[in-house]
Design a protein around this motif. Structure first.
Motif, short mmCIF file in Angstrom:
data_model
loop_
_atom_site.label_atom_id
_atom_site.label_comp_id
_atom_site.label_asym_id
_atom_site.label_seq_id
_atom_site.Cartn_x
_atom_site.Cartn_y
_atom_site.Cartn_z
N GLN A 62 2.15 1.87 -3.50
CA GLN A 62 1.10 2.44 -4.33
C GLN A 62 0.87 3.91 -3.99
N ARG A 63 0.96 4.23 -2.72
CA ARG A 63 0.79 5.64 -2.29
C ARG A 63 1.94 6.50 -2.81
N GLN B 1 1.29 7.26 -6.40
CA GLN B 1 0.14 8.14 -6.60
C GLN B 1 0.37 9.55 -6.07
N TYR B 2 0.99 9.67 -4.88
CA TYR B 2 1.12 10.98 -4.22
C TYR B 2 2.56 11.46 -4.08
N THR C 10 4.77 10.41 -1.91
CA THR C 10 5.26 10.32 -0.53
C THR C 10 4.59 9.15 0.18
N TYR C 11 5.24 8.69 1.24
CA TYR C 11 4.67 7.64 2.08
C TYR C 11 3.90 8.27 3.23
N LEU C 12 3.14 7.46 3.93
CA LEU C 12 2.42 7.89 5.14
C LEU C 12 3.17 7.43 6.37
N GLU D 129 0.83 -1.21 0.00
CA GLU D 129 0.00 0.00 0.00
C GLU D 129 0.86 1.26 0.00
N GLN D 130 1.96 1.23 0.74
CA GLN D 130 2.86 2.39 0.78
C GLN D 130 3.49 2.62 -0.61
N GLU E 48 -6.18 4.63 7.39
CA GLU E 48 -5.46 5.34 6.33
C GLU E 48 -5.14 4.46 5.13
N LEU E 49 -4.79 3.19 5.37
CA LEU E 49 -4.41 2.31 4.27
C LEU E 49 -5.50 1.30 3.91
#
Length: 146
Positions: free
Chosen positions: A67-68, A71-72, A74-76, A64-65, A87-88
């Motif tokens: 993919q994030r 897409q964005y 940056t990681y969460l 998921e990180q 969040e994920l």
């Protein structure tokens, strides 16, 4: 007046006697020995299952990180299991939340690097086990636990 003859009771057969105390003690001893050998195996099995679930969650977090990041950019950073779930959108099994504290932090303070951690709780079944980690490159520690 009629006389009823006195009859002697027939001695009880061996099958009707019941169990002796010695026989009961032997059965209890055998059952205790079986339980003493089976319980550690069962506990080890439970630990392996919970560890495997935690490892799968860490792999899901890493996916998921990634993919994030695509897409964005940056990681969460995630503080706990609740944040991972919200969040994920990863469903964390109750056995994992009862035994591990999950978190995701930026590695070396850089938003393009992360380390996801499953820290065993002292109150859980996994108490005393090593912390499981995975980073953005897929490196997993401790290697012998994966």
């Amino acid at each position: 007046m009629m006389v009823i003859p006195f009859t002697h009771k027939v001695q009880q057969s061996v099958a009707q006697r019941g169990f002796t105390l010695i026989e009961l003690l032997i059965v209890i001893t055998v059952l205790t020995l079986l339980a003493a050998t089976a319980y550690p195996s069962y506990k080890g099995y439970q630990q392996r299952v919970i560890r495997a679930q935690a490892q799968q969650i860490l792999l899901d977090i890493a996916l998921e990180q990634q993919q994030r990041l695509l897409q964005y950019g940056t990681y969460l950073e995630l503080e706990n299991s609740v944040a991972v779930t919200t969040e994920l959108s990863i469903a964390v099994p109750s056995k994992v939340t009862e035994n591990y504290s999950l978190s995701v932090v930026f590695r070396e303070g850089v938003a393009q690097q992360f380390v996801a951690t499953a820290l065993p709780l002292t109150s859980g079944l996994m108490s005393g086990e090593e912390t499981l980690t995975i980073n953005e490159q897929g490196n997993r520690t401790p290697a012998e636990q994966w």
